[in-house]
Design an enzyme around this catalytic site. Structure first.
Site, PDB file in Angstrom:
ATOM      1  CG  ASN A  10      -1.807   1.194   1.300  1.00  0.00           C
ATOM      2  OD1 ASN A  10      -1.861   1.980   0.358  1.00  0.00           O
ATOM      3  ND2 ASN A  10      -2.515   1.356   2.411  1.00  0.00           N
ATOM      4  CD1 TRP A  11       4.168   1.309  -2.249  1.00  0.00           C
ATOM      5  CD2 TRP A  11       3.618   1.448  -4.418  1.00  0.00           C
ATOM      6  NE1 TRP A  11       4.895   0.353  -2.926  1.00  0.00           N
ATOM      7  CE2 TRP A  11       4.580   0.423  -4.262  1.00  0.00           C
ATOM      8  CE3 TRP A  11       3.130   1.708  -5.697  1.00  0.00           C
ATOM      9  CZ2 TRP A  11       5.051  -0.332  -5.334  1.00  0.00           C
ATOM     10  CZ3 TRP A  11       3.597   0.962  -6.761  1.00  0.00           C
ATOM     11  CH2 TRP A  11       4.549  -0.054  -6.574  1.00  0.00           C
ATOM     12  CE  LYS A  12      -0.251   3.330   4.620  1.00  0.00           C
ATOM     13  NZ  LYS A  12      -0.186   3.440   6.064  1.00  0.00           N
ATOM     14  CG  HIS A 101      -5.962   2.119   5.173  1.00  0.00           C
ATOM     15  ND1 HIS A 101      -5.449   3.074   6.009  1.00  0.00           N
ATOM     16  CD2 HIS A 101      -4.988   1.188   5.009  1.00  0.00           C
ATOM     17  CE1 HIS A 101      -4.207   2.737   6.340  1.00  0.00           C
ATOM     18  NE2 HIS A 101      -3.911   1.590   5.736  1.00  0.00           N
ATOM     19  CD  GLU A 103      -2.965   5.708   6.505  1.00  0.00           C
ATOM     20  OE1 GLU A 103      -3.003   5.612   5.269  1.00  0.00           O
ATOM     21  OE2 GLU A 103      -2.055   5.197   7.201  1.00  0.00           O
ATOM     22  CD  GLU A 176      -3.565  -2.137   7.468  1.00  0.00           C
ATOM     23  OE1 GLU A 176      -2.419  -2.345   7.073  1.00  0.00           O
ATOM     24  OE2 GLU A 176      -4.228  -1.150   7.110  1.00  0.00           O
ATOM     25  N   GLY A 182       2.441   2.573  10.896  1.00  0.00           N
ATOM     26  CA  GLY A 182       3.457   3.616  10.805  1.00  0.00           C
ATOM     27  C   GLY A 182       4.175   3.916  12.104  1.00  0.00           C
ATOM     28  CB  SER A 221       4.991  -1.627  12.339  1.00  0.00           C
ATOM     29  OG  SER A 221       4.679  -0.271  12.568  1.00  0.00           O
ATOM     30  N   GLY A 242       2.878  -0.993   4.435  1.00  0.00           N
ATOM     31  CA  GLY A 242       2.894   0.434   4.100  1.00  0.00           C
ATOM     32  C   GLY A 242       4.322   0.901   3.860  1.00  0.00           C
ATOM     33  N   GLY A 243       4.910   1.556   4.850  1.00  0.00           N
ATOM     34  CA  GLY A 243       6.234   2.168   4.724  1.00  0.00           C
ATOM     35  C   GLY A 243       7.295   1.289   4.063  1.00  0.00           C
TER      36      GLY A 243
HETATM   37  P1  13P Z   1       2.923   0.602   7.813  1.00  0.00           P
HETATM   38  O1  13P Z   1       3.445  -0.678   7.233  1.00  0.00           O
HETATM   39  O2  13P Z   1       3.674   1.810   7.367  1.00  0.00           O
HETATM   40  O3  13P Z   1       2.767   0.509   9.298  1.00  0.00           O
HETATM   41  O4  13P Z   1       1.439   0.814   7.217  1.00  0.00           O
HETATM   42  C1  13P Z   1       0.540  -0.226   7.283  1.00  0.00           C
HETATM   43  C2  13P Z   1      -0.642   0.101   6.481  1.00  0.00           C
HETATM   44  O5  13P Z   1      -1.368   1.035   6.781  1.00  0.00           O
HETATM   45  C3  13P Z   1      -0.888  -0.694   5.279  1.00  0.00           C
HETATM   46  O6  13P Z   1      -2.153  -0.463   4.759  1.00  0.00           O
END
Ligand code: 13P
Length: 258
Positions: A10-12, A101, A103, A176, A182, A221, A242-243
């Site tokens: 997920n590159w957001k 999600h 966010e 999640e 994050g 994470s 994510g990251g």
């Molecule tokens: P991180 O891997 O940066 O914690 O993000 C997880 C995420 O929100 C994937 O959708």
């Protein structure tokens, strides 16, 4: 036979043409070179879907590396400025959608009802639908995790129970925890085990015999060091990253962790 895991990036709202091009080219190359057998899913920012799809198609990687959108409109079409409908997504050959999600829930204030409308749009369009659930730190500390997740799941499927099709394997639940996203602090294996078992039991109740085809993945994470133990946990069918997915080496290490 070892069952395939779903490894989703997920590159957001990150990257640009240059960075995402480099990442996709690198993933395509490494997937072939290392013969990665797990299923890889890329969830880029929407404006980049088409060029990434073309890259996957050109390299004949589109059967192994799938493409999905990070968000869809809860409405089919009409006067909804700024929204992207599921039919528009169809034109970009996306097989997956991501809905709910944290966010979207917390920054953009999407509630369980809006998410249920998105789940309905996505399943109606026959997309593989990843539905994210998870509790905040406050809820975790108050031991409300299961209560929160039960409500999120129950409402998410309230409009779409008849759209769960087992042979299409069209439902993926992503656990999640909001506090793990994050933060560099993933949930413990114990917490992941408890919550994934709970989700499995709930889905058995909601979808009966159809529930066996439902995948449950973990996000929050995830990194190259913790992926192996997370993926070895029963009822964990993949990871949502994510990251670490913005770093080619880290993402490939995650893809190869099991
Ligand atoms: P991180 O891997 O940066 O914690 O993000 C997880 C995420 O929100 C994937 O959708």
């Amino acid at each position: 036979m070892k069952s395939k895991k779903l490894i989703a990036a997920n590159w957001k709202q990150n990257g640009n043409y240059k960075l995402l091009s480099k990442l996709v080219d690198g993933i395509i190359k490494k997937q072939k070179l290392l013969k990665i057998s797990n299923d890889i899913l890329l969830l880029p920012p929407s404006p980049y879907l088409e060029f990434i799809y073309e890259k996957l198609k050109k390299s004949k990687s589109n059967k192994i590396i799938s493409l999905g959108v990070q968000n869809i409109s809860p409405y089919e079409e009409g006067a909804y400025t700024g929204e992207i409908s599921i039919n528009m997504i169809n034109d970009f050959k996306c097989t997956y959608t991501l809905v709910g999600h944290s966010e979207r829930r917390h920054i953009f204030k999407e509630d369980n009802q809006i998410i249920a409308m998105k789940v309905y749009q996505s399943l109606k369009a026959r997309k593989k639908t990843i539905i994210c659930v998870g509790e905040t730190l406050k809820e975790y500390n108050k031991k409300l995790t299961k209560q929160v997740i039960q409500q999120q799941i129950k409402t998410a499927f309230s409009k779409s129970l008849n759209l769960i099709t087992p042979n299409k394997k069209n439902i993926i639940i992503a656990y999640e925890p909001v506090w793990a996203i994050g933060s560099g602090k993933s949930a413990s294996i114990n917490d992941i085990t408890n919550v994934h078992d709970f989700i499995r039991t709930k889905m058995n109740k909601i979808a009966n015999d159809k529930s066996k085809s439902i995948k449950i993945i973990y996000g929050g994470s995830v990194n190259p060091k913790n992926t192996n133990s997370i993926l070895k946990t029963p009822n964990v069918d993949g990871v949502l990253v994510g990251g670490a997915s913005l770093n080619l080496k880290k993402f490939i290490d995650i893809c190869c962790a099991i």
